[in-house]
Structure formats: C-alpha cells, structure tokens
Scaffold this active site. Structure first.
Site, PDB file in Angstrom:
ATOM      1  N   LYS A  76      19.517  41.666 -14.230  1.00  0.00           N
ATOM      2  CA  LYS A  76      18.543  40.562 -14.127  1.00  0.00           C
ATOM      3  C   LYS A  76      19.333  39.281 -13.880  1.00  0.00           C
ATOM      4  CE  LYS A  76      14.693  38.498 -16.748  1.00  0.00           C
ATOM      5  NZ  LYS A  76      13.852  38.618 -17.972  1.00  0.00           N
ATOM      6  N   SER A 151       8.915  38.897 -17.422  1.00  0.00           N
ATOM      7  CA  SER A 151       9.648  38.197 -16.387  1.00  0.00           C
ATOM      8  C   SER A 151      10.682  39.080 -15.683  1.00  0.00           C
ATOM      9  CB  SER A 151      10.374  36.997 -16.994  1.00  0.00           C
ATOM     10  OG  SER A 151      11.313  37.450 -17.976  1.00  0.00           O
ATOM     11  N   SER A 175       9.120  40.733 -21.898  1.00  0.00           N
ATOM     12  CA  SER A 175       9.576  40.853 -20.512  1.00  0.00           C
ATOM     13  C   SER A 175      10.349  42.118 -20.155  1.00  0.00           C
ATOM     14  CB  SER A 175      10.410  39.639 -20.129  1.00  0.00           C
ATOM     15  OG  SER A 175       9.574  38.535 -19.956  1.00  0.00           O
TER      16      SER A 175
END
Ligand code: GLN
Length: 483
Positions: A76, A151, A175
């Site tokens: 990420k 997210s 997330s």
C-alpha cells in the site's frame, strides 16, 4: 500461474517448478495488461521486482528456504519505500521519494519478497471506497462500476483480480477488512502494536495498524509472519513473542465459543447479508463451535466517537505537510501565510481538508472536553464491552459491512453516509483488537464478508477459524469474471 496462492507459490518454488523471476515476469505482464481497467497501482517497480526475484532465486539455489522467499507482493502506498515514490494517494506527496524503508517493507524484503509496486489508496487512508485518491478511483474487479472498498482498495482490487497473490494494507477503521469483504478476500487487522508503524505514514496513530490482504487465511498467516514483531523504532510496538501463525491454522474448533452480538443485526444491515452471516454460523457449528448471543451495548456510539478521534489525530499528524518541512509547495507564494495556505489548499483533497477542519475544531480550546474527551470516554466503554464479551466467548462473529460494495460515486455527495458503512469495523480499532474478514457468499454478484474478532494477540485463533471455514467452503476460491 497467476491463480496460485502464496502457499502454492512457496511449494512451487521449493519444488523448483518455476523460478521467482519467471513468476514475476508473468505477473508484471498481467498487471500491464489488466490494471488499466482497475487502476489498482500508483507506481510499478518492475526493475526492483526483477532484481529482488533474481536475488531470491539465488538465495534458494544456495539452500535457503522460507515461505516468502521469492513471493511477489505489493505495498500500500503509505509504506515508505527507499528511493521509490510513497504518495499516500495524495498530490501532497506526489513527488516524495522516501529516504528509508518502513519496518514492514524492510522485514518483508529480508524474508525475500518481491515488490511489484505500490498500490492505490484513499488519500491519507481516509475513506471506505478508494475514491479520494489523487490518482483516481479504483474499480472493483467483481463489477467495474462498483467501488472496491477503502482505503486499501488498490491492494484489494489487485489481489482479487489475481494480479498478485497478496499485498500489505493498513486498517484505521476497517481499511483492511472492508475492502477484503468487498472483493472476496481474506484480510487481517492485527492487534494494535503487533505490526510496526515505523515508516507507515500516519493517519490516526492510536488506531492505525498494518496487516495482510490475501485470498486465504493460510496466506494471511504467511504474510503476517513476515510483518509482525517488536520494533524499537515504534514506541507503541509491543514486545510480545510472535507465534508460528501457520502452525495455528489446524486447531480443532470443537467447543470454540462464538459470540454473535445482537446489536449487529439492526435495521441498517442488508437482510441478505444477515442471512449469509447466519449460514456461516451454521457452518462453524457443524465444525464443533458453540454459538452464544452476546451484547455490545455501546456499539451505537462508536461511529461518532471514531469520527472525532480519527480526524483529531489526523489534523495533528498532517500538520507536518506544510510546504516547508514536508510535501507539495505552491508556486510563487506571496508570503509565509500564503505559502502555508495555498500549499495545503492545493496539496490536500476535499475529504482530507474536511477531516483536518473537523479534527482541529474538536481539539480546540473550549471544545476539547465536549468532543475529544467525550469520544475517548466512549472509546473506553467500547473496549469494556469487548472485555466483558470475551469473558464469555472466544471469538465474536458478525457481518464485516452492512451493505455490499456500492456504485462508484454513489456516496460522493454525502460523506456521512460513507462513514456509516464502517459501523462493524471501527470498534476493533477503538479497542485495539485483532479482526479478520473472510469471504462468505454473494449478493447480486458482489462478495460479502464475515468478520471475526478475538482477544488481544489472538491472531492465530482468527486465522485458525477462518482456515477451518475455508477448508469446508469454497467462497474464497471464486474468481471475478474477466480476471
Ligand atoms: N473508512 C474509515 C475512515 O475513513 C477507515 C479508513 C481506514 O481504516 N484507513 O476513516
């Protein structure tokens, strides 16, 4: 080749069926071909990937072993990667090349993983749809008109589309678990302090936690093994031995006490999801688990408390991005105030600005007691509810989300509607508990997740339950059409 899980890749590499370099080439080609539909990557790191793959192959040729040696993954884009852009999904950090690796990145690299790239995400990890990224929205491979969750939507979409077997992600209010639910993956948010936050760009420091996103619990165990552990560079890291997570997968569920909170089945839950949750309960009962109804009476207060605490911490964490110390700087500032104002006004997107304003307001003199302090008190009540529940049960089970993935744009005009979708996930962050989401069926062709919560440091128990469930169901093996 792209259908293999991390566990299958580890066996294939050990049996010399293929090399890490061959596998890396296949996946890089697949990303180039398919990712334009999804937008799941912000940066690709082909050269780094190929050199890491070659190095992993050489280490294997020298007799080294290890489940992650030569395993392709992605990070990420809020994990700092030395010399590689780490954007956090924001214009503010569009040109930021981190001077060092996050602990998670360094640990996984040392274990021999191959980094294919950095995945798309909501700006500064704020969101539940991956629509707030400066680099554009991510699409859900199960239906390109729908969001993949957020997210960590880029990590989720890429793994779900079989562009790679697993990826790192972070979870401040859901997330990891919510995008896992929306894309038919297994995702684990560890206990707060289990995985180092050093080099993981902060959103809300008392809630943020890194963890794995993969297709199976078995793979989450492998990836978590490489991520977890004490880090003296992170003052909230906990010095607790890391168990062998793969060894925990095969425990019997006979007599396991599963608590199902009655508050989870309120009016906001899609009845079709409620039915799938009940089916998963029946499946676990068949495996020997004992089901008990429990209560989490303060759950209704969790969203308002979270949406004070998280923005408050964010407003403080993001103050460093001022165009001077860190981040984007506007053109031709007239004076210092103009520089601050325009750098932050131009560098941050709308949702980030909204949260900074809410957070700064909640922390300001005169309002602190009414909002921040009150929210902290609710946080303690939420934690106490869990402590009481875990006196009676070993695991808490419920839906991961009240609804399946919504259409792109559907909630753009109403941020609060999006906040409400976090109702089942944020309590674990407020309490610091570990939580896992696993695939449990489909509604209108879109995946649905079931969430499991456990006491502190019982990640192995979560993985055990999910693995046993996955040995007896095949939801997690379903593949989105076209991928
Ligand atoms: N949706 C939540 C938020 O926007 C959680 C995000 C996250 O876990 N990073 O704050």
């Amino acid at each position: 080749m792209h259908h293999m899980t991390l566990a299958e890749i580890a066996r294939g590499l050990a049996d010399k069926k293929f090399s890490s370099e061959e596998l890396t080439q296949v996946l890089l080609a697949r990303i180039a071909q398919l990712d334009p539909q999804l937008n799941s990557f912000i940066s690709l790191t082909q050269e780094l990937a190929l050199s890491q793959a070659k190095a992993a192959d050489a280490r294997r040729a020298n007799g080294e072993t290890g489940a992650l040696l030569g395993a392709p993954i992605a990070h990420k884009d809020l994990f700092c990667t030395q010399g590689i852009r780490t954007s956090c999904g924001s214009k503010m950090l569009d040109n930021f090349k981190a001077p060092y690796d996050a602990t998670v990145v360094a640990k996984l690299a040392a274990a021999g993983t191959v980094t294919l790239g950095k995945t798309n995400m909501d700006e500064f990890a704020m969101g539940s749809a991956n629509e707030s990224s400066y680099y554009g929205a991510v699409k859900n491979p199960w239906n390109l008109e729908h969001v993949p969750g957020g997210s960590s939507g880029g990590s989720a979409a890429a793994v779900a589309a079989r562009l790679l077997p697993a990826a790192t992600a972070t979870d401040t209010g859901g997330s990891i678990r919510q995008p896992a639910a929306f894309t038919n993956l297994t995702g684990l948010k560890p206990t707060y302090g289990r995985v180092s936050r050093w080099g993981m760009i902060a959103y809300a420091s008392s809630l943020d936690q890194g963890g794995p996103l993969a297709r199976t619990a078995e793979d989450c165990a492998i990836l978590l093994q490489g991520m977890a552990g004490f880090d003296p560079n992170d003052s909230t890291s906990i010095d607790e031995p890391v168990p062998d997570y793969s060894a925990s997968l095969n425990g019997s569920l006979q007599g396991l006490r599963i608590g199902v909170p009655k508050e989870y089945f309120s009016a906001g839950l899609d009845p079709r999801i409620a039915e799938l949750v009940h089916n998963s309960v029946k499946e676990l009962e068949k495996l020997g688990a004992v089901i008990k109804e429990i209560s989490l009476p303060n759950m209704q207060h969790a969203i308002p408390a979270y949406y004070v605490i998280a923005p408050a911490e964010a407003s403080s964490n993001l103050s460093r991005f001022d165009g001077v110390r860190f981040g984007y700087r506007c053109e031709n500032p007239e004076n210092l105030i103009d520089l601050y104002k325009r750098s932050r006004g131009e560098g941050f997107g709308a949702e980030v600005q909204r949260r900074i304003m809410v957070g700064a307001y909640a922390l300001s003199a005169g309002y602190y007691d009414a909002y921040y302090l009150k929210a902290q008190k609710i946080r303690r009540l939420v934690k106490n509810d869990f402590m009481a529940a875990f006196n009676e049960v070993d695991i808490i089970l419920g839906p991961t989300t009240p609804n399946p993935a919504w259409k792109l744009g559907a909630k753009n005009s109403d941020p609060v509607a999006e906040y409400l979708e976090d109702v089942y996930t944020i309590t674990a962050n407020l309490a610091g508990l570990p939580g896992l989401s696993m695939p449990a069926g489909f509604v209108d062709g879109l995946p649905v997740g079931v969430q499991l919560l456990a006491p502190y440091f019982q990640e192995g128990r979560l993985l055990n339950v999910a693995h046993q469930y996955q040995l007896n169901t095949d939801w997690h093996t379903r593949t989105p059409t076209g991928f």
